[in-house]
Enzyme design. Sequence first.
Site, mmCIF file in Angstrom:
data_model
loop_
_atom_site.group_PDB
_atom_site.id
_atom_site.type_symbol
_atom_site.label_atom_id
_atom_site.label_comp_id
_atom_site.label_asym_id
_atom_site.label_seq_id
_atom_site.Cartn_x
_atom_site.Cartn_y
_atom_site.Cartn_z
ATOM 1 N N SER A 22 0.833 -1.210 0.000
ATOM 2 C CA SER A 22 0.000 0.000 0.000
ATOM 3 C C SER A 22 0.864 1.255 0.000
ATOM 4 O O SER A 22 0.345 2.374 0.021
ATOM 5 C CB SER A 22 -0.938 -0.007 1.218
ATOM 6 O OG SER A 22 -0.218 -0.230 2.416
ATOM 7 N N ASN A 109 -2.097 -2.989 12.928
ATOM 8 C CA ASN A 109 -3.561 -2.862 12.870
ATOM 9 C C ASN A 109 -4.064 -1.643 13.639
ATOM 10 O O ASN A 109 -4.916 -0.905 13.150
ATOM 11 C CB ASN A 109 -4.221 -4.139 13.406
ATOM 12 C CG ASN A 109 -3.852 -5.352 12.568
ATOM 13 O OD1 ASN A 109 -3.289 -5.200 11.481
ATOM 14 N ND2 ASN A 109 -4.157 -6.544 13.062
ATOM 15 N N SER A 276 -14.889 25.801 -27.394
ATOM 16 C CA SER A 276 -15.038 24.560 -28.153
ATOM 17 C C SER A 276 -13.936 24.494 -29.201
ATOM 18 O O SER A 276 -13.478 25.520 -29.693
ATOM 19 C CB SER A 276 -16.409 24.550 -28.820
ATOM 20 O OG SER A 276 -16.395 23.743 -29.971
ATOM 21 N N LYS A 282 -18.894 29.139 -28.913
ATOM 22 C CA LYS A 282 -19.208 28.480 -27.646
ATOM 23 C C LYS A 282 -18.436 29.036 -26.450
ATOM 24 O O LYS A 282 -17.278 29.399 -26.543
ATOM 25 C CB LYS A 282 -18.905 26.972 -27.743
ATOM 26 C CG LYS A 282 -19.879 26.191 -28.583
ATOM 27 C CD LYS A 282 -21.317 26.222 -28.077
ATOM 28 C CE LYS A 282 -21.523 25.343 -26.874
ATOM 29 N NZ LYS A 282 -21.409 23.929 -27.194
ATOM 30 N N GLU A 289 -19.989 21.420 -14.797
ATOM 31 C CA GLU A 289 -20.295 20.075 -15.307
ATOM 32 C C GLU A 289 -19.377 19.046 -14.659
ATOM 33 O O GLU A 289 -19.784 17.931 -14.321
ATOM 34 C CB GLU A 289 -20.162 20.044 -16.831
ATOM 35 C CG GLU A 289 -21.281 20.813 -17.509
ATOM 36 C CD GLU A 289 -21.033 21.033 -18.994
ATOM 37 O OE1 GLU A 289 -20.399 20.169 -19.632
ATOM 38 O OE2 GLU A 289 -21.464 22.077 -19.516
ATOM 39 N N GLN A 321 -7.367 -2.439 3.844
ATOM 40 C CA GLN A 321 -6.336 -1.610 3.229
ATOM 41 C C GLN A 321 -6.945 -0.770 2.092
ATOM 42 O O GLN A 321 -6.408 0.271 1.729
ATOM 43 C CB GLN A 321 -5.207 -2.507 2.700
ATOM 44 C CG GLN A 321 -4.085 -1.762 2.014
ATOM 45 C CD GLN A 321 -2.839 -2.612 1.864
ATOM 46 O OE1 GLN A 321 -2.139 -2.877 2.815
ATOM 47 N NE2 GLN A 321 -2.575 -3.068 0.647
HETATM 48 N N1 ARG Z 1 -1.141 -1.564 5.013
HETATM 49 C C1 ARG Z 1 -2.106 -2.093 5.944
HETATM 50 C C2 ARG Z 1 -3.441 -1.350 5.783
HETATM 51 O O1 ARG Z 1 -3.436 -0.359 5.162
HETATM 52 C C3 ARG Z 1 -1.611 -1.925 7.326
HETATM 53 C C4 ARG Z 1 -2.073 -2.953 8.305
HETATM 54 C C5 ARG Z 1 -1.547 -4.274 7.958
HETATM 55 N N2 ARG Z 1 -1.798 -5.223 8.930
HETATM 56 C C6 ARG Z 1 -1.668 -6.526 8.711
HETATM 57 N N3 ARG Z 1 -1.882 -7.307 9.660
HETATM 58 N N4 ARG Z 1 -1.335 -6.958 7.531
HETATM 59 O O2 ARG Z 1 -4.465 -1.757 6.255
#
Ligand code: ARG
Length: 456
Positions: A22, A109, A276, A282, A289, A321
Amino acid sequence: MKMWAGRFKKETDERVNSFNSSLPFDCRMYRHDIRGSVAHATMLCKQNIISKEDCEKIINGLNEILIDIEEGLLTFDNGAEDIHMFIEEELTKRIGDAGKRLHTARSRNDQVALDVRLYLEEETKTVIEMVKELIETLCDKAEENYNVIMPGYTHLQRAQPITMGHHLMAYVQMLMRDKERLGEVLERIKVVPLGSCALAGTTYPIDRQLVKELLEFNSVCENSLDGVSDRDFCIELASSLSILMMHLSRLSEEIILWCSWEFKFIELDDSFSTGSSIMPQKKNPDITELIRGKTGRVYGDLNTLLTMMKGLPLAYNKDMQEDKEAIFDAVDTVKECIETFIPMLDTMRTIPENMRRAAAKGFINATDLADYLTKKGVPFRDAYKISGTLVAWCIDNDTVLENVPLEEFKKYSDIFEEDVYDAISLETCVNTRTSEGGPSPDSVLKQIKSVREKLS
Ligand code: ARG
C-alpha cells in the site's frame, strides 16, 4: 528479507509484493505515522517499557526521517509493504536496536487505524474551512443581489417571484448543515485506537489515556476488537462529503441552466469558462459540469467503503487496506471542486434585467392575484379559480396579468379595483413576502446577517 522471515521458508513472490503493497498510496500519511510513533514511544518510556535513552534515539531518528522526507532526501522506494514498515525499517537502519523496540505493544492494525484518523482529522478541518469560505462567497453574492427579482420554480416551471439573494441563500443553508455534519464527524474521528494492538490489547502496562492527551484526541476506543476494525469514521466522512457534493452538484446544475441562452441569468467569467475546438461561438460551463460529474465519483467512494466493510468478520482483515484510496479520493475530489468553485462564483456576473424579464412572463403573480381577492373577503378556492380563468384569458390574448384592463378583471369579479395593479406588481409580490425565511429583500438581508453571525 521480510520482517516475518523467521516463520517462512520461502521468499515472497514478486507479484505478491507489489499486489500487497500500500506504500504507493499510504505514503501520504508519513507525517501522521511519525506523529503517532512519537506519542507511542513517549508513552512506552513514561511507563518504563523502553528506556529513556532508546526513546530519545527513536524520537530524534523519527524527526530526522521526517525532515529528510520533506526535503526530498528520502524517497519511498525501499520496497516496503506500507508506510508503517517503511518508516520502521528506515529508523532501524539509522538507530539500530532502539528502532526495533518502537513496535513494542503495538501492531500495524492499531497503527494504521490511528494514522488514518490523524490524516482525516487534518483533512476534515481543511474541508470545513473551505466550506466556510464558500458560504462567505455565497453570502456576498446574495448581498449583491438581495433585491434582484427572479422567477422561483417548481418542476422547472415558473412558480412565484423570489429574489436571487433568496435563491443563493438556500444553498448557504445546505452548506451550513454540511459544515455542521463535518464538525460532528471530526469529533468521532478523534478517538484513539492505539493500544488495541493486533486485536486483543496487550500485557504491557501501557497508558492509553496519555497517548490520547499527547495527540489531543477526545477519547480512546473502549473495545480493542472494535478499535482495529472500525472504519465508521471513514464511512461517515465519505457520506457527509457525498451530501456536500450533492449540494454543489445541484447548484452547478442551476448555473449550467442559468448561463444557457435560454435563461441568461448569469455570465461566467472568461477565466472560468472554456471554449469549443470546433464551434467558435461556444462558451461552456465546464467547471460546473465537472463538479456534477465528480459527485458520482464521491458517491462511488462511499459505496466502495460500505461494500468493503459489510462482510468482514472481526477484527482486522486486509480488505481494509482498500479504505485509503477511497477516502483519500473523496477528500481530494471535494477539495479540488470547492477550490475552483469559489473563484468561479466570486467572478460570476448576474444579469438582473434578464431575470426580471423572465419573472414578468409565466404568470408568477397568479397566486398574488388570488390573494388580492382573498384579502377582500373572497374564499381562497373561489379566488384561485378566478385567477386561473384570467390566466387562461391572458394566454388566449397573448398578454400578462399586469396588462389586463380593469373592465376585463371586473367581468370575473366586481371586487377588482384599480389597486389590483399595485397588488400584482412583481415588486409588491416580492417585497411583501416578509414571512420568516421568505424571499423579500429584508428577509434576505436578515438571513445573511444570521449566517454571518453564526460563522464569526
Ligand atoms: N497496510 C495495511 C493497511 O493499510 C496496514 C495494516 C496491515 N496489517 C496486517 N496485519 N497486515 O491496512
